[in-house]
Design an enzyme around this catalytic site. Structure first.
Site, PDB file in Angstrom:
ATOM      1  N   LYS A 295      -9.696   4.445   1.748  1.00 16.58           N
ATOM      2  CA  LYS A 295      -8.732   3.659   0.979  1.00 16.58           C
ATOM      3  C   LYS A 295      -9.480   2.571   0.229  1.00 16.58           C
ATOM      4  O   LYS A 295     -10.122   1.707   0.834  1.00 16.58           O
ATOM      5  CB  LYS A 295      -7.684   3.047   1.907  1.00 16.58           C
ATOM      6  CG  LYS A 295      -6.687   2.179   1.149  1.00 16.58           C
ATOM      7  CD  LYS A 295      -5.499   1.778   1.984  1.00 16.58           C
ATOM      8  CE  LYS A 295      -4.583   0.879   1.190  1.00 16.58           C
ATOM      9  NZ  LYS A 295      -3.421   0.459   1.980  1.00 16.58           N
TER      10      LYS A 295
ATOM     11  N   ARG B 211       3.284  -3.180  -4.426  1.00 14.19           N
ATOM     12  CA  ARG B 211       3.438  -4.536  -3.895  1.00 14.19           C
ATOM     13  C   ARG B 211       4.631  -5.234  -4.540  1.00 14.19           C
ATOM     14  O   ARG B 211       5.282  -6.054  -3.892  1.00 14.19           O
ATOM     15  CB  ARG B 211       2.137  -5.328  -4.098  1.00 14.19           C
ATOM     16  CG  ARG B 211       0.987  -4.738  -3.281  1.00 14.19           C
ATOM     17  CD  ARG B 211      -0.343  -5.435  -3.541  1.00 14.19           C
ATOM     18  NE  ARG B 211      -1.459  -4.694  -2.943  1.00 14.19           N
ATOM     19  CZ  ARG B 211      -2.732  -4.956  -3.192  1.00 14.19           C
ATOM     20  NH1 ARG B 211      -3.067  -5.949  -4.015  1.00 14.19           N
ATOM     21  NH2 ARG B 211      -3.678  -4.230  -2.619  1.00 14.19           N
TER      22      ARG B 211
ATOM     23  N   LYS C 268      -7.915  -7.823  -1.060  1.00 15.53           N
ATOM     24  CA  LYS C 268      -8.114  -6.982   0.123  1.00 15.53           C
ATOM     25  C   LYS C 268      -9.530  -6.411   0.208  1.00 15.53           C
ATOM     26  O   LYS C 268      -9.785  -5.444   0.918  1.00 15.53           O
ATOM     27  CB  LYS C 268      -7.055  -5.874   0.135  1.00 15.53           C
ATOM     28  CG  LYS C 268      -5.617  -6.423   0.196  1.00 15.53           C
ATOM     29  CD  LYS C 268      -4.573  -5.361   0.519  1.00 15.53           C
ATOM     30  CE  LYS C 268      -3.183  -5.973   0.685  1.00 15.53           C
ATOM     31  NZ  LYS C 268      -2.155  -4.978   1.108  1.00 15.53           N
TER      32      LYS C 268
ATOM     33  N   GLU D 212     -16.597   6.376   6.408  1.00 10.86           N
ATOM     34  CA  GLU D 212     -15.269   6.029   6.944  1.00 10.86           C
ATOM     35  C   GLU D 212     -14.556   7.284   7.448  1.00 10.86           C
ATOM     36  O   GLU D 212     -13.948   7.294   8.521  1.00 10.86           O
ATOM     37  CB  GLU D 212     -14.396   5.360   5.864  1.00 10.86           C
ATOM     38  CG  GLU D 212     -14.759   3.918   5.555  1.00 10.86           C
ATOM     39  CD  GLU D 212     -14.265   2.936   6.625  1.00 10.86           C
ATOM     40  OE1 GLU D 212     -13.720   3.367   7.656  1.00 10.86           O
ATOM     41  OE2 GLU D 212     -14.431   1.718   6.421  1.00 10.86           O
TER      42      GLU D 212
ATOM     43  N   LYS E 167      -7.459   7.628  -1.229  1.00 16.59           N
ATOM     44  CA  LYS E 167      -6.440   6.872  -1.953  1.00 16.59           C
ATOM     45  C   LYS E 167      -7.085   5.779  -2.773  1.00 16.59           C
ATOM     46  O   LYS E 167      -7.919   5.064  -2.218  1.00 16.59           O
ATOM     47  CB  LYS E 167      -5.473   6.269  -0.923  1.00 16.59           C
ATOM     48  CG  LYS E 167      -4.444   5.330  -1.485  1.00 16.59           C
ATOM     49  CD  LYS E 167      -3.683   4.660  -0.367  1.00 16.59           C
ATOM     50  CE  LYS E 167      -2.680   3.711  -0.986  1.00 16.59           C
ATOM     51  NZ  LYS E 167      -2.028   2.891   0.006  1.00 16.59           N
TER      52      LYS E 167
ATOM     53  N   SER F  56       1.242   4.071  -6.594  1.00 19.46           N
ATOM     54  CA  SER F  56       2.277   3.508  -7.461  1.00 19.46           C
ATOM     55  C   SER F  56       1.792   3.282  -8.895  1.00 19.46           C
ATOM     56  O   SER F  56       2.534   3.540  -9.846  1.00 19.46           O
ATOM     57  CB  SER F  56       2.770   2.194  -6.863  1.00 19.46           C
ATOM     58  OG  SER F  56       1.689   1.286  -6.666  1.00 19.46           O
TER      59      SER F  56
ATOM     60  N   TYR G 286       5.105   9.763  -5.563  1.00 20.35           N
ATOM     61  CA  TYR G 286       6.465   9.318  -5.893  1.00 20.35           C
ATOM     62  C   TYR G 286       7.158  10.339  -6.790  1.00 20.35           C
ATOM     63  O   TYR G 286       8.352  10.263  -7.016  1.00 20.35           O
ATOM     64  CB  TYR G 286       6.421   7.935  -6.555  1.00 20.35           C
ATOM     65  CG  TYR G 286       5.772   6.903  -5.649  1.00 20.35           C
ATOM     66  CD1 TYR G 286       6.499   6.288  -4.648  1.00 20.35           C
ATOM     67  CD2 TYR G 286       4.412   6.599  -5.767  1.00 20.35           C
ATOM     68  CE1 TYR G 286       5.897   5.377  -3.787  1.00 20.35           C
ATOM     69  CE2 TYR G 286       3.803   5.693  -4.914  1.00 20.35           C
ATOM     70  CZ  TYR G 286       4.553   5.083  -3.920  1.00 20.35           C
ATOM     71  OH  TYR G 286       3.953   4.200  -3.058  1.00 20.35           O
TER      72      TYR G 286
END
Ligand code: PBG
Length: 334
Positions: free
Chosen positions: A205, A215, A227, A243, A258, A284, A323
């Site tokens: 990610k 958000r 972040k 990871e 992602k 998004s 989505y």
């Protein structure tokens, strides 16, 4: 078939022969998109009978649980297999310890229980991270000095995962990027005998600007800082492989890359390097770009949606969080 009147080039190999008719194009097609490829992320808000469009995601709304429950039969009829609920938490329920994340009567556990009671065949994949519940807007607990506390956060994530497993979640999906959380969550689930609850790890990610509209939808943007101390630097590729490797070793059933569209190379590398299934999240901001361009008449919406998804699958994703799931299912049906 009429021969060409002029054939001045001496070309024994002409790849266009494979593209002359839809029939041959279909026979040769290497990747096919189907309704089995999608997970549908949904924004769940408190109350009943309420739908609020998300301005930065035209076509997507936050809806109360009752409205989603009414819609699920239609999603199942379309052939969709899985939903991923994300909660819109009112500001007054947020605090620095994100305690609402552990409330068994919270929005998500309640929603999961209802969905699984009425539609056991619909898979439910829940998000494990603190940002919707945390007054600081971070995925982890923030210390007085502004650090994101790893181990303290992992403890809470384990309890959150148990809470979702008890509610009936099929998969818990840690999206927080704390170190060691997959192993700890797997152990917590197994100790409580939830050996059938799976883990989809958001392993690769990235710290991406493409999460902006999400958000907005959840009103969950960080109050301070960014972040980058936990999500991966978009410039890095080997780190993503590390990871993924760690999460597999710790017990992830499925790993995720992602965002998707700008990270097709990572999807390809992960799927080539490991046998564990890899999924990708068309986030998004990717939705917003296509929806905005189509809304302005600059892109043909349907074809752009299907192409974006097909290419993510071609890159190696076994399935895709998007989505567009419902719309793509409709497009594929017609
Ligand atoms: C939070 C979370 C995010 C998304 C899924 N889970 C946002 C973030 O990390 O800031 C993003 C999804 C999207 O943009 O569609 N843990």
């Amino acid at each position: 078939m009429m021969p060409e009147t002029k054939h001045s080039l001496n070309l024994p190999v002409r790849l266009r022969r494979g593209r002359r008719r839809e029939g041959i194009r279909s026979l040769l097609r290497e990747t096919e998109l189907s309704v089995n490829d999608f997970v549908y992320p949904v924004f769940v808000t408190e109350g009943s009978g309420k739908e609020e469009p998300v301005p930065s995601m035209p076509g997507i709304s936050r809806k109360t649980a009752d409205l989603w429950l009414k819609e699920i039969p239609e999603l199942l009829r379309l052939g969709l297999k899985a939903i991923a609920p994300f909660p819109v938490v009112p500001e007054e329920k947020k605090n620095k310890k994100a305690t609402e994340a552990l409330n068994p009567e919270g929005l998500i556990p309640q929603f999961v229980r209802e969905v699984k009671k009425r539609f056991p065949e619909m898979l439910v994949m829940t998000d494990i991270a603190l940002d919707p519940f945390n007054s600081d807007g971070h995925d982890g607990i923030v210390s007085d000095t502004g650090e994101i506390l790893n181990d303290e956060t992992v403890d809470i994530l384990c309890r959150m995962a148990l809470c979702h497993a008890e509610a009936g979640a099929d998969f818990v999906c840690p999206s927080d990027m704390m170190d060691g959380r997959i192993g700890q969550i797997r152990r917590a689930l197994d100790e409580a005998a939830y050996t059938g609850t799976g883990i989809i790890a958001y392993s690769a990610k990235y710290a991406s600007a493409f999460y902006g509209p999400f958000r907005d939808a959840l009103q969950s943007a960080p109050k301070a800082g960014d972040k980058k101390t936990y999500q991966i630097d978009p410039a890095s590729r080997r780190e993503a492989l590390r990871e993924v490797e760690l999460d597999i070793r710790e017990g992830a059933d499925i790993v995720m890359v992602k965002p998707a569209g700008a990270y097709l190379d990572i999807i390809r590398e992960v799927s080539d390097a490991f046998d564990v299934p890899v999924c990708a999240y068309q986030v998004s901001g990717e939705y917003a770009m296509i929806a905005a361009a189509a809304g302005n008449g600059w892109l043909a919406r349907g074809p752009a949606i299907l192409e974006s998804l097909l290419c993510i699958k071609r890159a190696g994703a076994r399935f895709i969080w998007t989505y567009f799931a419902k719309e793509a299912a409709l497009l594929l049906k017609n």
